[in-house]
Design an enzyme around this catalytic site. Structure first.
Site, PDB file in Angstrom:
ATOM      1  N   ASP A   1       0.825  -1.204   0.000  1.00 27.90           N
ATOM      2  CA  ASP A   1       0.000   0.000   0.000  1.00 27.90           C
ATOM      3  C   ASP A   1       0.863   1.260   0.000  1.00 27.90           C
ATOM      4  OD1 ASP A   1      -2.493   1.599   0.353  1.00 27.90           O
ATOM      5  OD2 ASP A   1      -1.520   2.080   2.254  1.00 27.90           O
TER       6      ASP A   1
ATOM      7  N   ARG B   1       0.253   6.149  -6.972  1.00 28.77           N
ATOM      8  CA  ARG B   1      -1.046   6.720  -7.335  1.00 28.77           C
ATOM      9  C   ARG B   1      -1.023   8.241  -7.264  1.00 28.77           C
ATOM     10  NH1 ARG B   1      -4.530   4.180  -2.975  1.00 28.77           N
ATOM     11  NH2 ARG B   1      -6.137   5.549  -3.809  1.00 28.77           N
TER      12      ARG B   1
ATOM     13  N   SER C   1      -7.002   0.159   0.112  1.00 33.35           N
ATOM     14  CA  SER C   1      -5.879   0.775   0.830  1.00 33.35           C
ATOM     15  C   SER C   1      -6.222   0.941   2.312  1.00 33.35           C
ATOM     16  CB  SER C   1      -5.571   2.135   0.177  1.00 33.35           C
ATOM     17  OG  SER C   1      -4.768   2.943   0.994  1.00 33.35           O
TER      18      SER C   1
ATOM     19  N   LYS D   1      -4.895  -1.689   5.759  1.00 33.85           N
ATOM     20  CA  LYS D   1      -4.149  -1.192   6.925  1.00 33.85           C
ATOM     21  C   LYS D   1      -4.835  -1.583   8.233  1.00 33.85           C
ATOM     22  CE  LYS D   1      -3.736   2.718   4.669  1.00 33.85           C
ATOM     23  NZ  LYS D   1      -3.304   3.884   3.901  1.00 33.85           N
TER      24      LYS D   1
END
Ligand code: URA
Ligand code: CA
Length: 434
Positions: free
Chosen positions: A161, A168, A183, A187
């Site tokens: 990520d 990104r 994403s 986490k």
């Protein structure tokens, strides 16, 4: 398997298999797939989207890309809360002790991060002696004994990520629902959550500016969570104006104490009760959301939530007497009122601009290296819909520098007063996943 085939497949709107998604994430994390191919796939996903199964697979592939926190030695169902971020969002400080007081294990791993104010850890560090550098063993022991502990981020969580988010950012592919949802969820899952409560903000101070976008993101995350065996609920809440009154580190600690005492700002209190009820319910400490809410209201009224906050502070080296005497928290040298320039009703308090004002005062970090001033910030006295008379104080500025003309101008430009009566905006737009 070849990356070029995976890119072509997604470009042609075909569904990627679990193996293809794992191949991409593993290869990109270990560097065998170059940035240009990852960029092309991200752009293909941006345009062609992913179905629920692909989103869940992408999330779990990112979870598996690095370390995972093992909270299995902690008794009970660990529910984590995530907010997509806003201005003056004091909820974590309140929610932790609040739900711990009714038996929900709160095993919080938190960061400092960039933003208008510091993160939860910075805020807590405005309490003398409080520290989060504790060992995993100590952390687990504290949660089992007290139901709450906070530890600083450690380990290499979701490296895929981190790498993808950076890519990104420079390839115009941040704003994609499957990519944002996976994403965030990866986490939370890597940090050990059994169940997840999401606060998706909408409005000027939020990542998702419209209710429609916020709703789409919330639904996507709830679907991922439920698909991968982590019960997930979400709310969509207003972030067009800051949450509560205080924006700033020690100022927010004081606001959290007020809220735990039962006389905090109405919006912050309502948000904490709503999110807290979901956490208690998902942790199976209550049979219904309504029962959960009653339990939380009770621990505010009988002082148990406040006692829990004191115990939590003391067990991590902090001075618990600040709870009864918040005057002991760091204080700024200059305390300046901002008087209303006309009579009317508050129409707008633009959240992100007010956040920027707090940041200019020194409450937040612009870069990872910036120092933050725990004492400074802003305390609002009016919220949208409130009546004001010319000369009434709109807010108090807590500063450690004398010249704050720039901040005052920014604040005046972003608090609009209407001659007509204004209705209060709703705080909670929607609840998803009940
Ligand atoms: N926050 C995240 O953690 N990830 C995103 O992709 C966007 C916002
Ligand atoms: Ca606040």
């Amino acid at each position: 398997m070849r990356m070029v085939d995976i890119i072509e497949k997604k470009r042609n709107r075909q569904e990627l298999t679990t193996e293809e998604i794992n191949f991409f994430i593993k290869g990109y994390t270990d560097g065998t797939i170059p940035d240009y191919q990852a960029s092309a796939l991200l752009m293909a996903i941006y345009f062609q989207n992913m179905n629920d199964r692909e989103r869940a697979d992408l999330t779990m592939a990112m979870v598996e890309s690095g370390d995972k926190i093992n909270l299995s030695k902690i008794n009970g169902i660990k529910v984590d809360k995530h907010s997509t971020g806003g201005v003056g969002d004091t909820t974590t400080l309140v929610l932790g002790p609040l739900v711990a007081a009714v038996g929900v294990p709160v095993a919080k791993m938190s960061g400092r991060g960039l933003g208008h104010t510091g993160g939860t850890i910075d805020k807590l560090e405005s309490i003398t002696g409080f520290h989060v550098e504790i060992s995993t063993e100590e952390f687990i022991k504290l949660v089992n004994e007290n139901k709450i502990a906070v530890v600083g981020q450690s380990g290499n969580l979701t490296p895929a990520d981190k790498k993808l988010y950076a890519l990104r950012d420079v390839t115009a592919t941040v704003n994609s629902i499957p990519l944002i949802a996976s994403s965030i969820m990866s986490k939370k899952i890597a940090a050990g959550a059994d169940a997840i409560v999401l606060d998706v903000k909408t409005g000027a101070g939020a990542f998702m500016k419209t209710i429609q976008d916020a709703e789409e993101l919330a639904r996507a995350m709830v679907q991922i969570g439920n698909k991968v065996g982590r019960e997930t609920m979400a709310i969509i809440s207003d972030m067009s104006q800051p949450l509560g009154y205080a924006i700033g580190n020690s100022l927010e600690v004081k606001e959290a104490i007020d809220t735990l005492k039962g006389h905090g700002p109405k919006d912050l209190t309502e948000l904490c009760l709503t999110l807290g009820s979901q956490m208690v319910y998902l942790s199976k400490q209550a049979k219904t959301i309504d029962d959960a809410r009653k339990m939380l209201e009770e621990v505010i009224t009988n002082g148990k939530a406040l006692d829990k906050f004191k115990q939590f502070i003391a067990s991590q080296g902090g001075d618990p007497s600040i709870v009864d005497d918040p005057e002991k928290l760091p204080k700024a040298n200059y305390v300046v009122e901002l008087p209303a320039q006309q009579t009317g009703w508050i129409e707008e308090i633009v959240a992100d601009e007010i956040g920027t004002a707090a940041m200019i005062l020194g409450a937040g970090r612009l870069t990872k290296e910036s120092m933050i001033d725990l004492a400074v910030g802003i305390v609002l006295h009016k919220k949208v819909g409130d009546k004001v008379e010319k000369g009434d104080s709109l807010l108090t500025i807590h500063a450690n520098k004398e010249n704050i003309e720039e901040v005052k101008t920014l604040l005046y430009n972003n608090i609009k007063i209407s001659p007509n009566e204004i209705t209060q905006p709703p705080l909670i737009h929607e609840i998803i996943g009940e």
